[in-house]
Design a protein around this motif. Structure first.
Motif, PDB file in Angstrom:
ATOM      1  N   GLY A  22       0.820  -1.225   0.000  1.00 42.21           N
ATOM      2  CA  GLY A  22       0.000   0.000   0.000  1.00 42.21           C
ATOM      3  C   GLY A  22       0.843   1.259   0.000  1.00 42.21           C
ATOM      4  N   LEU A  23       1.912   1.248   0.783  1.00 41.82           N
ATOM      5  CA  LEU A  23       2.767   2.446   0.864  1.00 41.82           C
ATOM      6  C   LEU A  23       3.406   2.742  -0.488  1.00 41.82           C
ATOM      7  CD1 LEU A  23       4.599   1.850   4.286  1.00 41.82           C
ATOM      8  CD2 LEU A  23       2.841   3.558   3.804  1.00 41.82           C
ATOM      9  N   VAL A  24       3.947   1.695  -1.106  1.00 38.59           N
ATOM     10  CA  VAL A  24       4.640   1.891  -2.389  1.00 38.59           C
ATOM     11  C   VAL A  24       3.642   2.309  -3.479  1.00 38.59           C
ATOM     12  CG1 VAL A  24       5.960   0.698  -4.182  1.00 38.59           C
ATOM     13  CG2 VAL A  24       6.576   0.390  -1.791  1.00 38.59           C
ATOM     14  N   GLN A  25       2.476   1.645  -3.494  1.00 40.68           N
ATOM     15  CA  GLN A  25       1.450   2.005  -4.494  1.00 40.68           C
ATOM     16  C   GLN A  25       0.965   3.430  -4.353  1.00 40.68           C
ATOM     17  OE1 GLN A  25      -2.112  -0.436  -4.989  1.00 40.68           O
ATOM     18  NE2 GLN A  25      -0.831  -2.254  -4.860  1.00 40.68           N
ATOM     19  N   SER A  26       0.950   3.927  -3.115  1.00 43.12           N
ATOM     20  CA  SER A  26       0.434   5.291  -2.881  1.00 43.12           C
ATOM     21  C   SER A  26       1.309   6.348  -3.567  1.00 43.12           C
ATOM     22  CB  SER A  26       0.383   5.590  -1.379  1.00 43.12           C
ATOM     23  OG  SER A  26       1.682   5.877  -0.885  1.00 43.12           O
ATOM     24  N   LYS A  27       2.559   5.980  -3.830  1.00 41.74           N
ATOM     25  CA  LYS A  27       3.559   6.864  -4.441  1.00 41.74           C
ATOM     26  C   LYS A  27       3.948   8.032  -3.512  1.00 41.74           C
ATOM     27  CE  LYS A  27       3.278   5.719  -9.276  1.00 41.74           C
ATOM     28  NZ  LYS A  27       2.755   4.424  -9.128  1.00 41.74           N
ATOM     29  N   LYS A  28       3.353   8.058  -2.314  1.00 43.69           N
ATOM     30  CA  LYS A  28       3.757   9.102  -1.353  1.00 43.69           C
ATOM     31  C   LYS A  28       5.017   8.661  -0.613  1.00 43.69           C
ATOM     32  CE  LYS A  28      -0.785  11.008  -0.916  1.00 43.69           C
ATOM     33  NZ  LYS A  28      -2.089  10.465  -0.524  1.00 43.69           N
ATOM     34  N   ILE A  29       5.236   7.356  -0.642  1.00 39.98           N
ATOM     35  CA  ILE A  29       6.461   6.785  -0.072  1.00 39.98           C
ATOM     36  C   ILE A  29       7.193   6.098  -1.212  1.00 39.98           C
ATOM     37  CG2 ILE A  29       7.339   5.026   1.547  1.00 39.98           C
ATOM     38  CD1 ILE A  29       6.096   7.378   3.017  1.00 39.98           C
ATOM     39  N   LEU A  30       8.472   6.427  -1.353  1.00 38.56           N
ATOM     40  CA  LEU A  30       9.256   5.811  -2.428  1.00 38.56           C
ATOM     41  C   LEU A  30       9.828   4.479  -1.944  1.00 38.56           C
ATOM     42  CD1 LEU A  30      11.200   9.005  -3.541  1.00 38.56           C
ATOM     43  CD2 LEU A  30       9.173   7.984  -4.618  1.00 38.56           C
ATOM     44  N   PRO A  31       9.992   3.523  -2.852  1.00 39.51           N
ATOM     45  CA  PRO A  31      10.570   2.233  -2.434  1.00 39.51           C
ATOM     46  C   PRO A  31      11.911   2.413  -1.705  1.00 39.51           C
ATOM     47  CG  PRO A  31       9.777   2.100  -4.694  1.00 39.51           C
ATOM     48  CD  PRO A  31       9.625   3.532  -4.281  1.00 39.51           C
ATOM     49  N   GLU A  32      12.681   3.427  -2.098  1.00 43.12           N
ATOM     50  CA  GLU A  32      13.991   3.660  -1.452  1.00 43.12           C
ATOM     51  C   GLU A  32      13.857   4.007   0.027  1.00 43.12           C
ATOM     52  OE1 GLU A  32      13.506   3.928  -5.212  1.00 43.12           O
ATOM     53  OE2 GLU A  32      13.388   6.008  -4.532  1.00 43.12           O
ATOM     54  N   GLN A  33      12.675   4.446   0.426  1.00 40.75           N
ATOM     55  CA  GLN A  33      12.495   4.822   1.843  1.00 40.75           C
ATOM     56  C   GLN A  33      12.173   3.616   2.732  1.00 40.75           C
ATOM     57  OE1 GLN A  33       9.708   8.289   0.514  1.00 40.75           O
ATOM     58  NE2 GLN A  33      10.116   8.657   2.655  1.00 40.75           N
ATOM     59  N   VAL A  34      11.907   2.463   2.096  1.00 42.02           N
ATOM     60  CA  VAL A  34      11.392   1.317   2.857  1.00 42.02           C
ATOM     61  C   VAL A  34      12.415   0.181   2.950  1.00 42.02           C
ATOM     62  CG1 VAL A  34       9.529  -0.397   3.027  1.00 42.02           C
ATOM     63  CG2 VAL A  34       9.051   1.885   2.104  1.00 42.02           C
ATOM     64  N   ILE A  35      12.579  -0.289   4.181  1.00 42.71           N
ATOM     65  CA  ILE A  35      13.493  -1.409   4.452  1.00 42.71           C
ATOM     66  C   ILE A  35      12.696  -2.462   5.211  1.00 42.71           C
ATOM     67  CG2 ILE A  35      15.491  -2.032   5.925  1.00 42.71           C
ATOM     68  CD1 ILE A  35      16.382   0.959   5.297  1.00 42.71           C
ATOM     69  N   VAL A  36      13.006  -3.722   4.963  1.00 43.65           N
ATOM     70  CA  VAL A  36      12.332  -4.774   5.724  1.00 43.65           C
ATOM     71  C   VAL A  36      13.363  -5.783   6.189  1.00 43.65           C
ATOM     72  CG1 VAL A  36      11.685  -6.089   3.638  1.00 43.65           C
ATOM     73  CG2 VAL A  36      10.375  -6.409   5.731  1.00 43.65           C
ATOM     74  N   THR A  37      13.180  -6.241   7.426  1.00 42.80           N
ATOM     75  CA  THR A  37      14.055  -7.287   7.941  1.00 42.80           C
ATOM     76  C   THR A  37      13.194  -8.309   8.689  1.00 42.80           C
ATOM     77  OG1 THR A  37      16.102  -7.718   9.144  1.00 42.80           O
ATOM     78  CG2 THR A  37      14.599  -6.139  10.153  1.00 42.80           C
ATOM     79  N   ASN A  38      13.775  -9.458   8.992  1.00 41.32           N
ATOM     80  CA  ASN A  38      13.012 -10.477   9.734  1.00 41.32           C
ATOM     81  C   ASN A  38      13.965 -11.235  10.636  1.00 41.32           C
ATOM     82  OD1 ASN A  38      14.346 -12.081   7.880  1.00 41.32           O
ATOM     83  ND2 ASN A  38      12.519 -12.797   6.837  1.00 41.32           N
TER      84      ASN A  38
END
Ligand SMILES: NC(=O)C1=CN([C@@H]2O[C@H](COP(=O)(O)OP(=O)(O)OC[C@H]3O[C@@H](n4cnc5c(N)ncnc54)[C@H](OP(=O)(O)O)[C@@H]3O)[C@@H](O)[C@H]2O)C=CC1
Ligand SMILES: O=C(O)[C@@H]1CCC=N1
Length: 283
Positions: A22-38
């Motif tokens: 949802g965040l990436v699709q919104s285009k208000k948040i760029l993929p470069e701003q998002v990190i995921v870990t587990n």
């Protein structure tokens, strides 16, 4: 406000993916701003990276000091270990959002630094397409500006409701778990369409459009569900027959019980985690 902020998901399961989508699709948040870990599933990180253009980073390689907002997205049973690992890595001024059902802000605050700003949030999986109903409830230390940042961020994945933390359990029972009740209903309606000879895909689309239409009627017409139901129901007609069967088979009670039990489960998770905190404070 969200410009250039780095957001790290700690946990890479269904809910993290729904929010990332949802965040990436919104285009208000760029993929470069998002990190995921587990915790350990590297293949999962690669999958999310390839699918959304974000960064999937192994925990030991994550640069914690580069992150503005952490989103806790592990199961409630794993939160104790996750917070233990996080505390040594984060600073008091980094904002923590938690999507964990039943885990109070006070528990997270007590297991991180004094003054840590925490917001409890309850999205649902419709975040995937920007249609979540999301509640937020700030902890004791959280500044108004960080509540605004949280609202702005979560508005990228749907509607946001600022609620008191005591209402998080019922919100979870209604909206966090809610999509599953509708899918369950759809599964049963679909079976009947197929039994009657319709193909499954057509049946599914017909049911989906029926649910979308009913939901939009509630949102766009100034009428209660009761009035709208009555408008569908002709005396001695098909709907009356369907509703009679629903009543006779406990349909209404079953729906009420689903919400009641999901809400109760959220309260039980809270009680259990608070007991464990009490035990550890006496150790
Ligand atoms: N699913 C839903 O519809 C909703 C879920 N929630 C909440 O979201 C949370 C996650 O649920 P869901 O996505 O379904 O769960 P999943 O089981 O799909 O994912 C859990 C994730 O947490 C990771 N994890 C576990 N321990 C740690 C740790 N110590 N450090 C980092 N990552 C860790 C797991 O990593 P690994 O695979 O490597 O072990 C996995 O990626 C729950 O608390 C739930 O209450 C809230 C609203 C709706
Ligand atoms: O089933 C659960 O516990 C999570 C929380 C709300 C929806 N899924």
């Amino acid at each position: 406000m969200l410009h250039n902020r780095k957001i790290a998901f700690i946990g890479a399961g269904s809910m993290a993916e729904a929010m990332i989508s949802g965040l990436v699709q919104s285009k208000k948040i760029l993929p470069e701003q998002v990190i995921v870990t587990n915790r350990s599933n590297e293949e999962r990180l690669i999958t999310l990276e390839n699918k959304y253009g974000i960064s999937g980073i192994k925990r030991e390689k994550l640069q914690f000091d580069q992150i503005d907002i952490f989103i806790l997205a592990m199961k409630p049973k794993d939160v104790e270990n996750a917070l233990k690992g996080l505390k040594g890595q984060i600073k008091q001024n980094q904002l923590i959002l938690s999507v964990l059902a039943g885990i109070p802000t006070s528990y997270i605050e007590q297991n991180l630094h004094k003054g840590q700003q925490v917001v409890r949030v309850m999205p649902n999986t419709s975040s995937t397409i920007g249609e979540s109903a999301t509640a937020i409830s700030p902890g004791h230390e959280t500044a108004a500006e960080n509540v605004k940042v949280t609202q702005e961020l979560l508005q990228c994945i749907g509607e946001v409701y600022l609620i008191e933390e005591k209402d998080m359990d019922i919100f979870t029972g209604l909206a966090g778990s809610g999509p599953a009740y509708f899918y369950y209903l759809m599964e049963h309606m679909e079976q009947q369409g197929v039994i009657a000879g319709l193909d499954v895909e057509t049946t599914r689309q017909i049911i989906a459009q029926t649910i979308v239409g009913a939901a939009k009627m509630i949102q766009q017409q100034d009428e209660t569900p009761t009035v709208l139901r009555e408008k569908v129901t002709s005396p001695n007609g098909t709907t009356a027959a369907g509703l009679k069967a629903l009543d006779e088979h406990g349909g209404g009670i079953a729906i009420s019980k689903a919400v009641e039990h999901a809400t109760k489960r959220s309260k039980e998770i809270s009680a259990k985690i608070q007991d464990s905190l009490l035990v550890s404070s006496f150790k």
